[in-house]
Design an enzyme around this catalytic site. Structure first.
Site, PDB file in Angstrom:
ATOM      1  N   GLY A   8       0.839  -1.204   0.000  1.00  0.00           N
ATOM      2  CA  GLY A   8       0.000   0.000   0.000  1.00  0.00           C
ATOM      3  C   GLY A   8       0.866   1.244   0.000  1.00  0.00           C
ATOM      4  N   GLY A  11      -0.285   5.019  -1.106  1.00  0.00           N
ATOM      5  CA  GLY A  11      -1.253   5.807  -0.343  1.00  0.00           C
ATOM      6  C   GLY A  11      -0.628   7.001   0.356  1.00  0.00           C
ATOM      7  CG  ASP A  34      -0.709   0.629  -3.854  1.00  0.00           C
ATOM      8  OD1 ASP A  34      -1.839   0.204  -4.113  1.00  0.00           O
ATOM      9  OD2 ASP A  34      -0.491   1.430  -2.928  1.00  0.00           O
ATOM     10  CB  ILE A  35      -3.623  -3.003  -6.308  1.00  0.00           C
ATOM     11  CG1 ILE A  35      -4.260  -1.748  -5.725  1.00  0.00           C
ATOM     12  CG2 ILE A  35      -3.727  -4.172  -5.383  1.00  0.00           C
ATOM     13  CD1 ILE A  35      -5.752  -1.869  -5.540  1.00  0.00           C
ATOM     14  CE1 TYR A 142      -9.071   2.751   8.766  1.00  0.00           C
ATOM     15  CE2 TYR A 142      -9.836   4.476  10.234  1.00  0.00           C
ATOM     16  CZ  TYR A 142      -8.811   3.855   9.561  1.00  0.00           C
ATOM     17  OH  TYR A 142      -7.531   4.339   9.672  1.00  0.00           O
ATOM     18  CE  LYS A 146      -6.638   0.551  10.231  1.00  0.00           C
ATOM     19  NZ  LYS A 146      -5.410  -0.041   9.669  1.00  0.00           N
TER      20      LYS A 146
HETATM   21  C1  AKB Z   1      -9.741   8.604   8.846  1.00  0.00           C
HETATM   22  O1  AKB Z   1     -10.178   9.764   8.964  1.00  0.00           O
HETATM   23  O2  AKB Z   1     -10.447   7.631   8.556  1.00  0.00           O
HETATM   24  C2  AKB Z   1      -8.279   8.369   9.131  1.00  0.00           C
HETATM   25  C3  AKB Z   1      -8.030   7.953  10.546  1.00  0.00           C
HETATM   26  C4  AKB Z   1      -8.208   8.920  11.649  1.00  0.00           C
HETATM   27  O3  AKB Z   1      -7.691   6.832  10.784  1.00  0.00           O
HETATM   28  N1  AKB Z   1      -7.524   9.543   8.822  1.00  0.00           N
END
Ligand code: AKB
Length: 315
Positions: A8, A11, A34-35, A142, A146
């Site tokens: 990645g 990015g 990367d891809i 997300y 995480k």
């Molecule tokens: C996001 O806004 O999703 C990222 C983060 C805070 O992990 N920048």
């Protein structure tokens, strides 16, 4: 000398990380991947491979070819895009992590860096000086990936001795690279628009305070954590990491010191709901104590650096 693979690398953080690691370890020892070949500056800057982070064979072929011993896994779908494509975010963020952790479990890889995020926290977390160990009920896909990833990193360290190291990044601000699909992206866009148009329409409310960090500090934090002696890295889920806590209004005031006629307006969208669940400030005392973390940039110093470099870029 270690042989490093950045997955990645095209990015926002990956490309700057690649250049820094090449400075430190030599061009031949840092492989960017990367891809796609889209980031031509990066592709032409040194060894570059096409690697699909979701495809274990693709990662393994590159690791074998270059005799890689250290991986920085920077591929991820961020918070705002993740809400549009929940299953894609889950698949990318989790599968890529398992492929790398399993290579480390097999002893093929010796060291792993994987970025976590302030998104692991949620509406029930204390918002001011959020502690390292706190309530974590993330409300974005997300954030869920995480948080789950952090638990797996800790599990692989405890059960299989995997040397995995991680930081909970706040929003990262840089003049060289654009973020993509995050809730903190306004803090980069605002500087570009200040130079290009002297005005910016912000997608968060003026008083939305969020933790942020200048890219140079973020890169230094990764390098310092990865260089630290293993016994000093006591947290193997992910370290809280802080630098600056700011609102859009404060950023616009810092910009106005240089561009007095800069104008900001506010038109909050779906990202406001995400930002409202995240901490305002972070207690990162464990990173400071364990491996000596200390940031160099505050809001004014970062603003000066951003505006100086962006005005040269757009001149
Ligand atoms: C996001 O806004 O999703 C990222 C983060 C805070 O992990 N920048």
């Amino acid at each position: 000398m270690s042989k490093i693979l950045i997955i990645g690398a095209a990015g926002q953080i990956g490309s700057e990380l690649t250049y820094k690691l090449r400075e430190l370890h030599g061009d031949d020892n840092v492989i960017a991947s990367d891809i796609t070949y889209e980031n031509t500056a990066l592709v032409n800057s040194g060894i570059f491979e096409i690697v699909d982070a979701q495809d274990q064979a693709s990662v393994r072929i590159c690791v074998d070819k270059h005799k890689i011993d250290t991986i920085y896994l920077m591929a991820a779908m961020l918070s705002a895009t993740g809400e549009k494509y929940p299953m894609k975010a889950w698949d990318l963020n989790m599968n890529s992590l398992f492929h790398v952790l399993n290579l480390a479990k097999e002893g093929i890889i010796k060291k792993v860096f994987w970025p976590s995020s302030i998104a692991v926290f949620g509406p029930t977390t204390p918002k001011v000086d959020t502690p390292q160990h706190s309530i974590m009920e993330p409300s974005t896909v997300y954030g869920i990936t995480k948080q789950a990833g952090e638990r797996w990193c800790d599990y692989y360290h405890k059960n299989y001795g995997v040397d995995v190291r991680s930081l909970r990044f706040p929003g990262i601000i840089s003049w060289k690279t654009m973020p993509g699909g995050g809730t903190t992206d306004y803090a980069v866009e605002i500087y570009h628009q200040a130079i290009l148009d002297k005005s910016y329409e912000c997608f968060l409310k003026e008083d939305t305070e969020l933790p942020m960090m200048f890219m140079d500090d973020a890169i230094n934090a990764m390098v310092e954590l990865m260089d630290a002696a293993s016994e000093t890295v006591k947290i193997r889920s992910s370290y809280n990491l802080a630098a600056i806590s700011i609102t859009p209004k404060e950023v616009s005031e810092a910009i106005k010191k240089h561009i007095p006629d800069f104008r900001i307006s506010y038109s909050p969208d779906f990202r406001q709901k995400i930002a409202d669940t995240w901490p305002k400030s972070i207690d990162d005392s464990e990173a400071r104590t364990d491996w000596g973390w200390n940031q160099k940039f505050d809001l004014d110093k970062m603003t000066e650096e951003m505006l100086k470099n962006l005005s040269e870029k757009y001149a």
